[in-house]
Design a protein around this motif. Structure first.
Motif, short mmCIF file in Angstrom:
data_model
loop_
_atom_site.label_atom_id
_atom_site.label_comp_id
_atom_site.label_asym_id
_atom_site.label_seq_id
_atom_site.Cartn_x
_atom_site.Cartn_y
_atom_site.Cartn_z
N GLU A 121 31.73 30.20 42.62
CA GLU A 121 31.46 29.27 41.53
C GLU A 121 30.50 29.91 40.53
OE1 GLU A 121 29.63 24.78 40.79
OE2 GLU A 121 29.77 25.63 42.82
N MET A 122 30.83 29.81 39.25
CA MET A 122 29.96 30.39 38.21
C MET A 122 28.73 29.51 38.02
SD MET A 122 32.65 31.73 35.32
CE MET A 122 33.93 32.90 35.74
N GLN A 123 27.57 30.13 38.20
CA GLN A 123 26.32 29.38 38.12
C GLN A 123 25.44 29.84 36.96
OE1 GLN A 123 24.56 30.00 41.96
NE2 GLN A 123 25.96 28.60 43.00
N TYR A 124 25.80 30.94 36.31
CA TYR A 124 25.00 31.47 35.21
C TYR A 124 25.92 31.73 34.01
CZ TYR A 124 21.47 32.16 38.82
OH TYR A 124 20.58 31.97 39.84
N ILE A 125 25.34 31.74 32.83
CA ILE A 125 26.13 31.86 31.60
C ILE A 125 26.74 33.25 31.46
CG2 ILE A 125 24.18 32.58 30.17
CD1 ILE A 125 27.06 30.22 29.18
N ILE A 126 26.13 34.28 32.09
CA ILE A 126 26.69 35.62 31.92
C ILE A 126 27.94 35.82 32.79
CG2 ILE A 126 24.42 36.59 31.39
CD1 ILE A 126 24.48 37.93 34.14
N SER A 127 28.18 34.93 33.76
CA SER A 127 29.35 35.08 34.63
C SER A 127 30.66 35.00 33.84
CB SER A 127 29.32 34.04 35.74
OG SER A 127 28.18 34.21 36.54
N PRO A 128 30.88 33.97 33.00
CA PRO A 128 32.13 33.96 32.20
C PRO A 128 32.18 35.10 31.19
CG PRO A 128 30.70 32.15 31.55
CD PRO A 128 30.11 32.73 32.79
N ILE A 129 31.02 35.60 30.75
CA ILE A 129 31.02 36.74 29.81
C ILE A 129 31.58 37.97 30.51
CG2 ILE A 129 29.51 38.31 28.53
CD1 ILE A 129 27.71 35.95 27.93
N VAL A 130 31.13 38.23 31.73
CA VAL A 130 31.63 39.39 32.49
C VAL A 130 33.11 39.25 32.76
CG1 VAL A 130 31.45 40.61 34.69
CG2 VAL A 130 29.38 39.90 33.52
N GLN A 131 33.55 38.03 33.12
CA GLN A 131 34.96 37.80 33.38
C GLN A 131 35.81 38.05 32.14
OE1 GLN A 131 36.41 33.72 33.98
NE2 GLN A 131 37.24 34.38 35.94
N SER A 132 35.33 37.57 30.99
CA SER A 132 36.08 37.77 29.74
C SER A 132 36.14 39.23 29.36
CB SER A 132 35.41 36.96 28.62
OG SER A 132 35.36 35.59 28.95
N CYS A 133 35.02 39.94 29.47
CA CYS A 133 34.99 41.35 29.08
C CYS A 133 35.83 42.20 30.03
CB CYS A 133 33.55 41.85 29.05
SG CYS A 133 32.56 41.08 27.75
N ASP A 134 35.88 41.84 31.31
CA ASP A 134 36.74 42.55 32.25
C ASP A 134 38.20 42.38 31.86
OD1 ASP A 134 37.55 43.88 34.67
OD2 ASP A 134 37.97 41.91 35.53
N ALA A 135 38.56 41.15 31.46
CA ALA A 135 39.95 40.91 31.02
C ALA A 135 40.26 41.67 29.73
CB ALA A 135 40.17 39.41 30.83
N ILE A 136 39.28 41.72 28.82
CA ILE A 136 39.50 42.44 27.55
C ILE A 136 39.76 43.92 27.83
CG2 ILE A 136 38.36 43.22 25.44
CD1 ILE A 136 36.88 40.51 25.44
N SER A 137 38.94 44.53 28.70
CA SER A 137 39.08 45.96 28.98
C SER A 137 40.38 46.26 29.70
CB SER A 137 37.90 46.43 29.82
OG SER A 137 38.03 47.79 30.17
N GLY A 138 40.77 45.39 30.63
CA GLY A 138 41.98 45.67 31.40
C GLY A 138 43.26 45.29 30.69
N ALA A 139 43.16 44.38 29.68
CA ALA A 139 44.37 43.89 29.03
C ALA A 139 44.69 44.63 27.74
CB ALA A 139 44.21 42.39 28.72
N ARG A 140 43.90 45.62 27.38
CA ARG A 140 44.22 46.37 26.16
C ARG A 140 45.54 47.10 26.31
NH1 ARG A 140 38.68 49.21 23.97
NH2 ARG A 140 37.66 47.33 23.21
N PRO A 141 46.28 47.23 25.24
CA PRO A 141 47.55 47.96 25.33
C PRO A 141 47.33 49.39 25.82
CG PRO A 141 47.39 46.77 23.26
CD PRO A 141 46.05 46.66 23.90
#
Length: 519
Positions: free
Chosen positions: A410-430
């Motif tokens: 469970e995400m308990q801190y505000i930086i948790s969704p930031i890390v999740q989003s940035c991980d998706a950005i890095s892995g989802a680039r063409p």
């Protein structure tokens, strides 16, 4: 002659002595008299003084008495005045009380008259109410007879219709508010993500792990194989890597699930070929030296990475794990380069949101440390990474971000969704990650086919590159509780029957649509 003279002198002496005594006695008596006279005078003076003092004291006492009497008389007069004033006030109060009593008696009489009038009016009102109730009953009976409904039934129908109308309006308003908030949130999120991507320039997102060792000539293959294959067996035993020597010209394929072992084997072969002495003892010596040097290189890579990113106070073991990520890839994407890119994206996005860039960068760098474990474990890489970070004293926000970047915590801190989003950005680039197209298409098709095999499933869509499966069911056949059960069953079946990277989120959607046409 002489004797007579002596006697005569003695007699004269005696006579003189007697005369002196007489004179002394007279003088003494005179002094006594004078002393008596003085004492009498002093006594008389004292008596006069005493009389004078007595008279003065008597006069003072009289004056004091007169003064005290005057003060007493004054106090008595003041008391009498106060008593008279009090008596006057009491008399005035008695007079006002008597007046008020008269007014009250008058008001009581008036109230009794008013009360009698009200009672008469109430009697009239009660009579009229009785008449109205009779008329209302008759009116209700007529209405019930005309409508064919009782009053309670009509009231219930009216309440239900009003309730449904209010619910419909509330749902419409709620939907409008949610849609407006979603649009604003999506717009702002896109803005922040685009700014973060634009401000982050990735040096390298893809780096294939080297698995092929190139040779200058095919003659060296024989030296590597050795007599009866002893050299190649020694290399395989020392490094844990399979050496595939086939007809491929000037190349040997290194095969192992551990990229670090492949790197040790590659560097060892490179040194052995350059040295030219290839035999079992030399192979073991070179492999051991290469392993130690590679460990030092791993630490050096980790230290250089944290210095370049400006991360301080990282535990040495975590620094070593960061260095090991250099020799690990995920779908063709180098893990260290991916983690560095995520760290920079997290710092940029945190700065845009007014959060701590250093803490976000730290969490972004460490989010995939669970992919390079020293020992095999059944935990997922996210949970294992969170466990390692907690073990080595990392901040609770960093631990939560690592464990929650695949929604396994469970995400308990505000930086948790930031890390999740940035991980998706890095892995989802063409071009960031590679996968064989046929395998990918087959896996997507298998996911949808598996979900369509259940009763009540209307549609199934695999989205987000196969990371999420959305299943749309028929509301008439599947209830809300059945939806929860179906989601669990599909997840268990995928887990038991299919092979897939990462994790797959199963979302079962059940909605009731009421459609009418206004003509």
């Amino acid at each position: 002659m002489d004797i007579s003279i002596i006697i005569t002198g003695i007699i004269a002496l005696l006579a003189g002595i007697g005369l002196g005594k007489i004179l002394f006695a007279k003088n003494t008596r005179k002094k006594i008299e004078e002393a008596d006279l003085q004492s009498q005078q002093m006594l008389s003076e004292a008596q006069l003084r005493a009389e004078t003092i007595k008279k003065e004291k008597i006069l003072e006492a009289k004056e004091k008495f007169v003064q005290l009497k005057a003060e007493y008389d004054k106090e008595v007069l003041e008391r009498n005045r106060k008593i008279n004033d009090g008596e006057n006030r009491i008399k005035q109060k008695e007079i006002s009380i008597n007046q008020k009593e008269g007014l009250l008696d008058k008001q009581i009489k008036e109230n009794e008259v008013i009360k009698e009038n009200l009672n008469r009016q109430l009697e009239v009102v009660a009579q009229k109410r009785t008449q109205l109730e009779k008329h209302q009953e008759e009116h209700i009976k007529r209405l019930e007879k005309i409508a064919g409904l009782t009053a309670e039934e009509a009231k219930t129908q009216l309440i239900e219709s009003l309730k449904q109308e209010a619910q419909t309006q509330a749902l419409q308003l709620q939907q409008e508010v949610i849609e407006e908030a979603r649009q604003k949130a999506n717009k702002e999120a896109r803005k922040i993500i685009i700014q973060s991507i634009q401000r982050t320039a990735a040096e390298q997102t893809i780096e294939n792990t080297v698995t092929i060792f190139n040779l200058e000539s095919d003659e060296i293959k024989g030296q590597i194989i050795g007599r009866e294959g002893r050299n190649i067996r020694t290399i395989e035993a020392a490094t844990g890597v399979d050496l595939i020597v086939d007809d491929t010209p000037e190349a040997i394929v290194l095969s192992s699930f551990d990229p670090l072992r492949r790197e040790i084997a590659r560097l060892s072969l490179q040194r052995l070929v350059a040295d030219g002495r290839i035999h079992p003892a030399r192979i073991e010596e070179v492999v051991e030296k290469t392993r130690k040097q590679l460990e030092e290189q791993v630490m050096e890579i980790g230290e250089r990475t944290v210095i370049e990113l400006g991360i301080h106070g990282l535990h040495k073991e975590l620094v070593r794990i960061v260095g090991k990520m250099r020799f690990r890839s995920s779908y063709g994407q180098n893990l260290l380069m991916h983690s560095r890119e995520v760290a920079n994206l997290c710092a940029t996005m945190a700065a845009e949101l007014g959060l701590s860039p250093k803490l976000a960068k730290r969490a972004g760098l460490l989010h995939d440390i669970g992919k390079v474990p020293d020992e095999e474990t059944e935990l997922s890489h996210a949970l294992l990474g969170a466990k390692l970070a907690e073990k080595y004293g990392e901040n609770a926000a960093v631990v939560n971000a690592i464990g929650a970047h695949h929604d396994e915590m469970e995400m308990q801190y505000i930086i948790s969704p930031i890390v999740q989003s940035c991980d998706a950005i890095s892995g989802a680039r063409p071009g960031a990650r590679r996968e064989i197209m046929q395998q990918y298409l087959q896996r997507i098709k298998d996911l949808e086919t598996l979900a369509m095999g259940y009763t009540g499933v209307e549609k199934a869509y695999a989205i987000q590159a196969g990371r999420e499966l959305r299943v749309i069911v028929e509301s008439e056949k599947i209830t809300d509780s059945d939806s929860d059960k179906l989601s669990f069953e599909i997840a268990q079946k995928i887990q038991n029957e299919m092979t897939y990277p990462g994790q797959i989120k199963i979302t079962v959607i059940r909605e009731k649509r009421a459609i009418n046409v206004a003509r």
